[in-house]
Motif scaffolding. Structure first.
Motif, PDB file in Angstrom:
ATOM      1  N   ARG A  55      47.898  20.883  68.560  1.00 32.81           N
ATOM      2  CA  ARG A  55      46.861  20.547  67.573  1.00 32.81           C
ATOM      3  C   ARG A  55      47.249  21.078  66.201  1.00 32.81           C
ATOM      4  O   ARG A  55      47.058  20.409  65.177  1.00 32.81           O
TER       5      ARG A  55
ATOM      6  N   ASP B  33      42.304  30.624  63.361  1.00 27.52           N
ATOM      7  CA  ASP B  33      41.658  29.533  62.631  1.00 27.52           C
ATOM      8  C   ASP B  33      41.014  28.571  63.636  1.00 27.52           C
ATOM      9  O   ASP B  33      41.702  28.002  64.480  1.00 27.52           O
TER      10      ASP B  33
ATOM     11  N   ASN C 180      40.070  25.627  63.389  1.00 21.13           N
ATOM     12  CA  ASN C 180      40.570  24.248  63.293  1.00 21.13           C
ATOM     13  C   ASN C 180      41.734  23.995  64.243  1.00 21.13           C
ATOM     14  O   ASN C 180      42.018  22.841  64.577  1.00 21.13           O
ATOM     15  N   PHE C 181      42.415  25.067  64.648  1.00 18.13           N
ATOM     16  CA  PHE C 181      43.610  24.904  65.477  1.00 18.13           C
ATOM     17  C   PHE C 181      43.360  25.246  66.945  1.00 18.13           C
ATOM     18  O   PHE C 181      44.300  25.380  67.724  1.00 18.13           O
ATOM     19  N   LYS C 182      42.095  25.406  67.320  1.00 23.87           N
ATOM     20  CA  LYS C 182      41.789  25.745  68.710  1.00 23.87           C
ATOM     21  C   LYS C 182      41.573  24.486  69.535  1.00 23.87           C
ATOM     22  O   LYS C 182      40.987  23.508  69.067  1.00 23.87           O
TER      23      LYS C 182
ATOM     24  N   LEU D 227      47.717  18.571  63.023  1.00 23.39           N
ATOM     25  CA  LEU D 227      46.840  18.661  61.855  1.00 23.39           C
ATOM     26  C   LEU D 227      47.618  18.911  60.565  1.00 23.39           C
ATOM     27  O   LEU D 227      47.355  18.273  59.544  1.00 23.39           O
TER      28      LEU D 227
END
Length: 632
Positions: free
Chosen positions: A139, A125, A127-129, A143
């Protein structure tokens, strides 16, 4: 109350008392009956879908999460009244029931998803990098915490989502919109129009004399509900979150430098290499291919022989961490232009060639120091949050108010003397003391004075709140709102006169008059707008006028009030351009994709509706009203 009962029953005296209390409750159930509790719905059940029960607390969590997400997008909390006005309460309920129906179907079909597959979905995903382009655990945790998820709950939700997609993906496979549908939609979307128009405002309304006392009083009586004072609540709250506590933390350069040295590779820019790669089933095939490559055969030609495209063979500029570990070690040890020996990886035996090397850039501590210190402060604050949460719960369990508990723990409680459901103070301005995205106001309007409320999840932490007092809604008298009433009366007078003037102009145009002449006669500006589509907003043309223009035939005239009736625009449609349809154009392709998704959504909706009917769905309307605040 429940927290106090749990605390009281923790010793033998408390247990004895609680046993007596429960005995009394059981006797009262025996007298009055318990059918209303256990017939059809339990008190804690909001809906049933087949064998799946959606609990009241589960739906409350889902609904609260959704309102908070929307509140963050709007930049201010969304009240329950606003949510119901937008229909969000029903939308969330329908979505929750639909998801439960798909979960039931996934169980019936025996679908499954392994832990490794879910892990890969989460790790891939974007968004989690992190800054280096790879999965960043910190992260990820931050999140999901910001959205009120624990890791276990998030993984569980992702597993359900994945299984639902297996079903919906199958349902929507192969659907395509008809050519006639694409043609009609393209023409509707790309039709262009031109108008000439005149804007009538207060100047064209003429002189508006002040109302007589009798006229103003009569107007106030007719519109009294518009000037009614809303219900206000006095609330107190305290925020315990990593962000709040992190503000108090001081991180030394020594601590920050230590973390920088440990994670230096993450703060810098890693080396990248442009790599060609082909994977073979066996070492023997890989070795034979290498010999051909060394002999002059290109990776592209060899790939074509194996049914691979250029993008399959050319990996582009990649970091070492993005590759299979064995392949990465070998590829990043090769000089540019050299072909590797066969490399045994997890998916087979690879041959790689390095075409280009982009050196990495080592991080500069001075540039990243503020971010590192902020990260350390946040991590330390998370530990502090957990400790303060337990202490706060102990204080609340002992009967302390939010203000008293905060004072004892050295925290700062915020007290708001009066706030309405929309988050505004009696002066009509938004209350400034509420952190952005915190939905404490709507929560406070769903409880009462003296109630021991559960904390709200917020930015990885918690918010405790009390309702200290309630000022009921009431009718105001004319003297309190005289200025507002007179201003509203004047607006209505202007709107009435402008509508009459616009109607007069429209009648003249329909009789053959010219809009430019009418504009000159009343001292208004004559304007033109051309070549706009339905979704366009031409400069100086309100959206309401654009919509009205597309409802009017060529050479037709119309009028549209804007800005609440303070202006009226009179227009004539001067041009209508019907577009040609080019199936190969990019806009038509995008439209086709959009129609594909719409057809799929429609098909899935019909499938889910049938599922719900077949397996049986029932809703506890009283519980639903309780969660959404409809019974307040």
């Amino acid at each position: 109350m429940l927290r106090g009962m749990r605390k009281a029953s923790s010793n033998w005296v408390g247990k004895t008392i609680m046993a007596i209390v429960m005995g009394v409750l059981i006797i009262s159930f025996g007298i009055w009956g318990i059918a209303d509790i256990f017939r059809g719905f339990g008190q804690s059940t909001l809906a049933k879908v087949g064998h799946t029960e959606i609990s009241l607390n589960e739906f409350r969590q889902i609904y609260t999460d959704r309102l908070q997400q929307i509140g963050r997008q709007f930049g201010r909390p969304l009240t329950p009244d606003q949510a119901r006005a937008f229909g969000l309460d029903r939308q969330v309920l329908q979505q929750t029931i639909a998801e439960a129906a798909l979960d039931e179907e996934a169980r019936r079909l025996g679908l499954g998803q392994s832990d490794e597959q879910i892990r890969q979905v989460i790790m891939n995903d974007p968004n989690f990098k992190g800054v280096n382009g790879t999965f960043d655990p910190s992260r990820f945790q931050g999140l999901i915490r910001n959205f009120g998820y624990t890791e276990q709950r998030y993984v569980s939700e992702q597993r359900k989502v994945s299984l639902r997609r297996q079903i919906t993906g199958t349902i929507g496979a192969g659907l395509e919109p008809a050519k006639a549908m694409i043609d009609v939609a393209t023409r509707f979307q790309n039709e262009q129009r031109g108008i000439e128009f005149v804007r009538l405002d207060a100047a064209q309304a003429g002189q508006i004399d002040a109302p007589s006392p009798e006229a103003l009083a009569a107007y106030f009586e007719d519109h009294k509900v518009q000037f009614r004072a809303p219900e206000y609540r006095k609330i107190a709250f305290v925020v315990i979150s990593p962000e709040e506590i992190g503000k108090w933390s001081e991180v030394s350069d020594e601590d920050a430098k230590k973390l920088f040295d440990q994670r230096k590779d993450l703060f810098g820019t890693p080396e990248k290499r442009q790599i060609h790669q082909i994977v073979f089933p066996t070492v023997a095939e890989a070795q034979a291919a290498r010999e051909r490559l060394v002999g002059g055969t290109s990776f592209e030609d060899l790939g074509k022989e194996r049914g691979l495209t250029a993008s399959d063979v050319d990996l582009g500029l990649v970091t070492k961490s993005s590759l299979d570990p064995a392949v990465g070690d070998a590829a990043f040890a090769l000089p540019a232009g050299e072909i590797s020996q066969p490399i045994q990886g997890r998916l087979g035996t690879s041959i790689v060639k390095v075409d280009k090397i982009v050196p990495g850039v080592e991080a500069d501590y001075a540039k990243v120091a503020p971010d590192i210190k902020r990260q350390i402060a946040t991590e330390r604050a998370r530990v502090k949050v957990a400790d303060l949460r337990d202490k706060m719960e102990d204080e609340r369990g002992g009967g302390a108010s939010v203000v008293d508990a905060a004072q004892k723990l050295g925290l700062t409680a915020v007290t708001i003397d009066a706030v309405d459901r929309s988050g505004r103070a009696p002066n009509g301005q938004p209350v400034a003391d509420i952190p952005q995205g915190l939905d404490v106001v709507s929560q406070a309007f769903n409880t009462d004075v003296g109630v021991d409320n559960d904390p709200i999840s917020f930015k990885g932490g918690y918010v405790w709140y009390d309702v200290l007092a309630i000022t009921p809604s009431r009718d105001r008298n004319l003297d309190e709102v005289r200025d507002q009433v007179e201003a509203r009366w004047r607006q209505d007078q202007i709107a009435t006169k402008l509508k009459a003037k616009a109607t007069e102009i429209v009648q003249k145009l329909e009789a053959g008059g010219k809009l430019a002449d009418e504009a000159a006669a009343i001292g208004a500006k004559f304007e033109i707008a051309t070549g706009f589509k339905r979704d366009d907003t031409p400069a100086g043309v309100p959206a309401a006028v654009v919509a009205a223009a597309f409802r009017t035939v060529k050479d037709g005239v119309g009028q549209t009030p804007v800005t609440g009736g303070a202006e009226v625009i009179v227009f004539r449609v001067t041009d209508v351009v019907d577009p040609t349809v080019d199936a190969a154009s990019e806009p038509v392709k995008k439209l086709k994709d959009s129609l594909d998704r719409a057809l799929t959504d429609e098909q899935v909706a019909a499938y889910v509706s049938k599922l719900q009917t077949d397996i049986g769905t029932s809703i506890n309307q009283a519980a639903f009203a309780q969660v959404t605040g409809a019974n307040q």
